[in-house]
Design an enzyme around this catalytic site. Structure first.
Site, short mmCIF file in Angstrom:
data_model
loop_
_atom_site.label_atom_id
_atom_site.label_comp_id
_atom_site.label_asym_id
_atom_site.label_seq_id
_atom_site.Cartn_x
_atom_site.Cartn_y
_atom_site.Cartn_z
N LYS A 305 13.30 11.07 -2.57
CA LYS A 305 12.21 11.06 -3.69
C LYS A 305 12.33 11.82 -4.97
O LYS A 305 11.99 13.35 -4.51
CB LYS A 305 11.32 10.46 -3.22
CG LYS A 305 10.20 10.45 -4.96
CD LYS A 305 8.44 9.96 -4.52
CE LYS A 305 7.60 9.72 -5.88
NZ LYS A 305 5.86 9.61 -5.00
N GLU A 309 7.54 11.05 -9.76
CA GLU A 309 6.38 11.30 -9.90
C GLU A 309 5.97 13.40 -8.83
O GLU A 309 5.41 13.31 -8.71
CB GLU A 309 5.16 10.62 -8.67
CG GLU A 309 4.96 8.86 -9.20
CD GLU A 309 5.01 8.09 -7.96
OE1 GLU A 309 4.04 8.19 -7.16
OE2 GLU A 309 3.43 7.85 -8.78
N ARG A 342 15.64 6.95 -3.84
CA ARG A 342 14.51 5.80 -4.08
C ARG A 342 15.32 5.45 -5.51
O ARG A 342 15.06 7.08 -6.38
CB ARG A 342 13.26 6.64 -3.86
CG ARG A 342 13.41 6.66 -2.08
CD ARG A 342 11.97 6.74 -2.47
NE ARG A 342 10.34 6.03 -1.83
CZ ARG A 342 8.85 6.11 -2.39
NH1 ARG A 342 9.49 6.76 -3.59
NH2 ARG A 342 8.64 4.66 -2.60
N ASP A 381 5.74 -1.55 -8.52
CA ASP A 381 4.78 -1.03 -7.66
C ASP A 381 3.68 -1.90 -5.76
O ASP A 381 3.03 -0.93 -6.09
CB ASP A 381 4.15 0.48 -7.57
CG ASP A 381 3.45 1.34 -6.91
OD1 ASP A 381 4.22 1.60 -5.87
OD2 ASP A 381 3.11 2.38 -6.75
N GLU A 409 -1.39 -0.62 0.52
CA GLU A 409 -2.08 0.29 -0.78
C GLU A 409 -2.52 -1.36 -0.90
O GLU A 409 -4.11 -0.03 -2.24
CB GLU A 409 -0.96 0.89 -1.50
CG GLU A 409 -1.24 1.49 -2.08
CD GLU A 409 -0.05 2.55 -2.90
OE1 GLU A 409 0.78 2.35 -2.25
OE2 GLU A 409 -0.65 3.03 -4.26
C1 GCV Z 1 3.87 8.22 -1.83
C2 GCV Z 1 2.39 4.90 -5.34
C3 GCV Z 1 2.39 5.60 -4.44
C4 GCV Z 1 1.74 6.65 -3.85
C5 GCV Z 1 3.63 6.78 -3.85
C6 GCV Z 1 4.63 6.12 -4.73
C7 GCV Z 1 6.05 6.48 -3.90
O1 GCV Z 1 2.52 5.64 -6.70
O2 GCV Z 1 0.67 5.04 -5.14
O3 GCV Z 1 0.93 6.76 -3.22
O4 GCV Z 1 4.17 8.24 -2.95
O5 GCV Z 1 3.68 5.14 -4.53
O6 GCV Z 1 6.22 4.99 -3.88
O7 GCV Z 1 6.47 7.01 -4.64
#
Ligand code: GCV
Length: 689
Positions: A305, A309, A342, A381, A409
């Site tokens: 990743k 974020e 990713r 998402d 989630e």
């Molecule tokens: C692992 C969303 C989720 C995060 C996750 C992110 C991702 O933002 O809320 O928990 O992080 O996706 O897929 O990287």
């Protein structure tokens, strides 16, 4: 399978009650002749011993040579090593098999009826063994078998979002991480049992740690993500632990992968840059992977990743994603390792839906051949429903993996039943129109050793593995569907229910009906079922966010204002090829369930004879009604399912009903506040409304 403190899931191997059926199984499976050429045969023998003892009510005889003077036997092994296999399987058939494929066939050998399981690799025979046991567990006839099975997808991988050392699981609702890094390399039976569960449904890879490999340094960071230190797993002192896990999973045909941090050369203190074009960085990754392969010779590769974020990436050095991914690809290439890179990036545009395409479509063809772009199924998402990502159809020169979320989630977490197999089937079947002939997502992914499907896992230390007992169906269904996306939903569901709760028709029918109703119900009460999304609570003070309703928080996701509701996603629709773009851009032709994803419409816009606002109200109400009916149907199973499991699910259904009402009432209040149009559904307040 002996005393365990955790559930056997779909490997319960309950005794066969029907005498005729049991007799026919005993005839062919009481004697088992297996090869011993490789550690996988230890697995095969163990599983057949456990499974057949449970199913047949007595231990099978395990032979290392063909048994004589018996009514029949089961043989598992390679064609070149076993005459009984050669009697029924041609060499050309083995040569034509995919490396994970297998043949299960009824064969007559020296006047004895036999059943053989064979394949081109030992891993194939592990899968074949689980297939045969599934046939018995679901009470299928085995007298005249001729099964040739191959996976449609090469990489079938579970992504753990587990944070090592802390043992937390990001978006996990089933307890702590099953991987106990503090105690590794000491092994636990549970690792082996997890490998069994996964191999039984055809999974061949596991990423051990969270894609968030470092605490993101960004404002307002959620405390839940503090202490992300998975980048440390690449350090040499951790590698014996990785190797220990690999030794367990390997025997089941499952490769180990790690999520790595793009900034690792800096984080480890080795270098002061992670620039992918810097020679020292190139050398650092090469030496680092050499060390990994010294410990784990069949290491699968890495998941990354980057620039997302708060995780570092090539953009930190003004380099492209391709330059970043290829750095790792080149370092892994001598070892046949793969990079799953990713495509989950957003942040620079008003509508995040358009960003992955804008970032990656222009890079088509620029990635190294051992790099695979891992794309979430939809552009936002893991919402209850999204259109598919435009990237799938846009990248003809790039290896692709689709990332699905098995953990729930945004679909009710550990409380709501939300059976996701129908959602995944819809994604796989969506025609991307990438080529002139029909090109569903599943076809773009299938039959290529660079492609695959990944699922964010849902297991933890909970005794039932998945938190909600029925969420086991999602893990099971993920594996089965990824092995073969053409499998019917009904087939997968019946398999799971029968192996889990037995084959009493009324039980199978009721549990299946609850599963089938669950995703539509969630869509109704959590979204109004017209394509809205992300109305979940997202602030930082509640760790279990993305669960409670809070539509006021992020209006840009659903576009509610005084004039109407929905988001004009012309920009996103135009990323699709024709005729998809045209279909989504037209209010009349857009599928109802995605209407407000693509269009901002007046509250009283009349669509299919009903106003948008009234349809939203009615769907929210209908969703709650469905949950009430699911709860009642489950209650009717009391006595047919053991008390512990029945109570567990019943309790959660009570909680789901309360929460579904909260969703319904919040959304109705929110819509009516903006629209100033009262709800006409007549659903009245009250305790059990
Ligand atoms: C692992 C969303 C989720 C995060 C996750 C992110 C991702 O933002 O809320 O928990 O992080 O996706 O897929 O990287």
């Amino acid at each position: 399978m002996g005393e365990t403190v955790y559930d056997d899931c779909w490997l319960r191997y309950e005794p066969i009650q029907n005498p005729a059926r049991r007799l026919s199984y005993r005839k062919l499976c009481s004697h088992v002749f297996t090869s011993t050429a490789g550690p996988e045969f230890g697995v095969i023998r163990d599983e057949l011993h456990t499974g057949l003892t449970g199913l047949l009510g007595r231990e099978p005889h395990l032979w290392m040579h063909p048994p004589r003077s018996v009514d029949g036997f089961l043989a598992v092994g390679r064609r070149e090593r076993m005459a009984v296999v050669r009697a029924g399987v041609a060499e050309t058939e083995i040569d034509a098999l995919h490396e994970d494929g297998y043949i299960i066939r009824s064969v007559e050998w020296e006047d004895t009826e036999c059943l053989v399981i064979t394949g081109a690799t030992n891993a194939g025979m592990v899968y074949g063994t689980f297939h045969l046991l599934r046939l018995l567990a679901t009470r299928q006839p085995i007298d005249e078998l001729d099964i040739v099975e191959e996976p449609k997808n090469d990489a079938r991988i579970i992504n753990h979002w587990d944070t090592p050392f802390r043992r937390s699981v990001e978006r996990g609702y089933a307890g702590s991480s099953i991987f106990d890094w503090a105690q590794l390399p000491h092994l636990r039976d549970r690792y082996r049992d997890y490998a069994r569960l996964l191999a039984a449904v055809g999974i061949n890879g596991v990423v051990l740690n969270n894609v968030n490999t470092q605490t993101p340094d960004r404002p307002g960071e959620n405390m839940a993500t503090a202490g992300m230190d998975g980048w440390q797993l690449l350090q040499s002192k951790q590698l014996p632990k990785v190797a220990a896990l690999a030794s367990v999973f390997r025997r089941y045909g499952i490769k180990i992968y790690l999520s790595v941090n793009f900034g690792a050369p800096v984080l480890t203190g080795a270098l002061n840059t992670a620039d992918p074009l810097d020679d020292d960085v190139v050398q650092w990754w090469s030496e680092t992977f050499d060390a990994v392969y010294d410990h784990v010779p069949d290491f699968g590769g890495v998941l990354v990743k980057a620039d997302s974020e708060g995780q570092p990436g090539p953009h930190d050095y003004n380099r492209t994603h391709a330059e970043g991914a290829n750095l790792l690809g080149r370092a892994l290439a001598p070892h046949d390792g793969r990079v799953f890179w990713r495509a989950f990036v957003y942040g620079s545009h008003d509508d995040r839906a358009v960003q992955a395409y804008n970032t990656f479509a222009g890079l088509d063809g620029a990635f190294h051949e051992n790099v695979t772009l891992q794309i979430k199924n939809g552009p936002v998402d893991f919402q209850p429903r999204e259109p598919v990502s435009t990237l799938f159809g846009a990248l003809s020169e790039t290896n692709l993996a689709c990332e699905l979320q098995i953990t729930q989630e945004y679909t009710g977490q550990g409380v709501h039943i939300c059976y996701l197999v129908p959602q995944w089937k819809e994604i796989f079947e969506t025609d991307t129109h990438a080529h002139e002939e029909r090109t569903p997502v599943s076809e773009l992914l299938a039959h290529s050793d660079g492609n695959g499907i990944a699922g964010v896992g849902n297991v933890g230390t909970d005794p039932n593995w998945t938190g909600h007992y029925l969420a086991q169906a999602n893990l099971y269904g993920f594996g089965r569907l990824v092995w073969d996306p053409d499998l019917e939903i009904e087939t997968i569901t019946a398999e799971w229910v029968t192996q889990t709760f037995g084959n009493e028709p009324a039980v199978v029918e009721t549990v299946s009906s609850i599963l089938y109703d669950s995703w539509p119900a969630v869509l109704d009460y959590m979204t109004g079922h017209l394509g809205l999304l992300h109305m979940m609570y997202n602030k930082n003070d509640v760790l279990e966010n993305h669960y409670n309703p809070d539509p006021w928080e992020w209006p840009e996701y659903h576009g509610a204002d005084d004039d109407g509701i929905g988001v004009d996603r012309t920009d996103y629709a135009e990323q699709f090829p024709e005729p998809l773009a045209e279909q989504y851009l037209s209010v009349e032709d857009c599928p109802t369930e995605l209407l407000l994803f693509f269009h901002h419409l007046p509250w009283e816009y009349e669509y299919e004879g009903i106003t948008v606002i009234q349809r939203l109200y009615e769907n929210c109400v209908a969703g709650v009604k469905t949950v009430r009916s699911m709860r009642d149907r489950w209650a009717g199973l009391e006595g047919d399912i053991d008390r512990a499991r029945h109570r567990h699910v019943a309790e959660r259904l009570d909680e789901q009903l309360v929460h579904a009402k909260q969703w319904r009432d919040t959304l109705i209040a929110f819509f009516s506040e903006y629209a100033d149009i009262p709800d006409q559904t007549q659903h009245s307040g009250g305790v059990d409304n």
